[in-house]
Design an enzyme around this catalytic site. Structure first.
Site, short mmCIF file in Angstrom:
data_model
loop_
_atom_site.label_atom_id
_atom_site.label_comp_id
_atom_site.label_asym_id
_atom_site.label_seq_id
_atom_site.Cartn_x
_atom_site.Cartn_y
_atom_site.Cartn_z
N ARG A 51 -3.57 -6.52 0.48
CA ARG A 51 -2.45 -7.75 0.17
C ARG A 51 -0.97 -7.10 0.13
O ARG A 51 -0.35 -6.32 -0.23
CB ARG A 51 -2.56 -7.89 -1.47
CG ARG A 51 -3.77 -8.53 -1.74
CD ARG A 51 -3.88 -8.71 -3.29
NE ARG A 51 -2.73 -9.27 -4.05
CZ ARG A 51 -3.01 -9.77 -5.21
NH1 ARG A 51 -4.13 -9.54 -6.09
NH2 ARG A 51 -1.92 -10.18 -5.85
N ASP A 53 3.19 -6.49 1.11
CA ASP A 53 4.15 -7.11 0.26
C ASP A 53 5.20 -7.92 1.06
O ASP A 53 4.84 -8.28 2.47
CB ASP A 53 4.99 -5.85 0.06
CG ASP A 53 4.33 -4.98 -0.91
OD1 ASP A 53 3.29 -5.30 -1.80
OD2 ASP A 53 4.33 -3.61 -0.93
N ARG A 203 5.07 2.53 2.93
CA ARG A 203 6.61 2.68 3.15
C ARG A 203 7.16 3.78 2.67
O ARG A 203 8.26 4.38 2.90
CB ARG A 203 7.15 1.27 2.70
CG ARG A 203 6.74 0.18 3.59
CD ARG A 203 7.61 -1.08 3.30
NE ARG A 203 7.19 -1.64 2.05
CZ ARG A 203 8.31 -2.03 1.12
NH1 ARG A 203 9.53 -1.89 1.23
NH2 ARG A 203 7.97 -2.75 0.04
#
Length: 272
Positions: A51, A53, A203
């Protein structure tokens, strides 16, 4: 029957994968078109491998959906082309095929692989790649980046690099983490692969390595954060637009698919 969908999208104008009220999402766009083609509530159980972002892209996303056998028999041969004619230009279903009943896009996956693109060119990102390439304001050293990456390999508690969810584990196994510089344009690309990732983990890893790569932190610093058991405020989350999900791996046989799904559910689902 269960259908596997291979999906690519430019995440710039999406609020992530998951359906959200009053927001444009990848799943919402795909479900709307499936409903337009097949009818309401015919395609059920849309499940995705990762999923992503808001702002994150994909070239190798995988999902599954369940369809009644007669619907698949009637529409299967033309469904991919019909989706192409109706989906918005920034999301594509690149392949659509019948999958074994044991296939689960999320739980059967053995790895997810991401790439993060960064340029340290003084003039910034190529205008044609500005949506998927971060412009970094400082020079980056490839050796320092890979030295920082080396300490993050393996199975660790990545709590310092994750947005923690209640009752969810932050233990992950990073099986590949390396940087290379593309000869043609000088862009630096980080390849990050793991069995799974918690929210914002990729990230955050990239953000920690970048400050080591530009000399503001020592190469050992990202790995030193692994001793923390909570989110580290010193770790900056890199912007989403440089990140792309490029591949998801699965076992070959139906039996292995089922075994993998069972093992993953046991690992990821907290005890009640």
């Amino acid at each position: 029957m269960r259908a596997r969908l291979d999906i690519a999208y430019d995440g710039t104008d999406f609020s992530g994968w998951a359906v959200q009220p009053s927001r444009r999402t990848v799943a919402g766009s795909i479900l709307a078109v499936l409903e337009q083609v097949l009818g309401a509530d015919v395609a059920t159980g849309l499940t995705v491998a990762g999923r992503t972002d808001a702002g994150v892209h994909a070239t190798g996303q995988v999902a599954h959906v369940d369809l009644p056998d007669p619907v698949w028999a009637a529409t299967g041969p033309t469904l991919l082309r019909r989706l192409a004619g109706l989906l918005p230009g920034d999301v594509r279903v690149t392949a659509l095929a019948e999958a074994p009943a044991e296939f689960d896009a999320r739980f059967s996956a053995t790895f997810r692989r991401y790439e993060y693109r960064v340029t340290d060119s003084p003039w910034g990102a190529d205008p044609l790649r500005r949506r998927d390439t971060l412009a970094w304001p400082r020079s980056l050293d490839l050796e320092r980046l890979n030295a920082a990456a080396e300490g993050l390999h393996g199975e660790h508690d990545f709590a310092a690099f994750c947005k923690r969810k209640e009752n969810a584990t932050t233990v992950r196994e990073v099986t590949r983490l390396e940087w290379h510089r593309v000869v043609a344009d000088g862009v630096l690309v980080a390849t990050v692969q793991a069995d799974a990732f918690c929210q914002a983990m990729v990230r955050s890893l990239v953000g920690a390595m970048l400050v080591a790569g530009d000399g503001r932190r020592p190469p050992e610093w990202p790995a030193s954060q692994l001793t923390r058991r909570e989110r580290s405020s010193a770790v900056t989350v890199a912007p989403p637009h440089g990140l792309t999900l490029v591949a998801v791996g699965y076992p070959d046989s139906p039996g292995a698919l089922a075994a993998r799904a069972t093992a993953t559910r046991r690992l990821r689902t907290p005890a009640s």
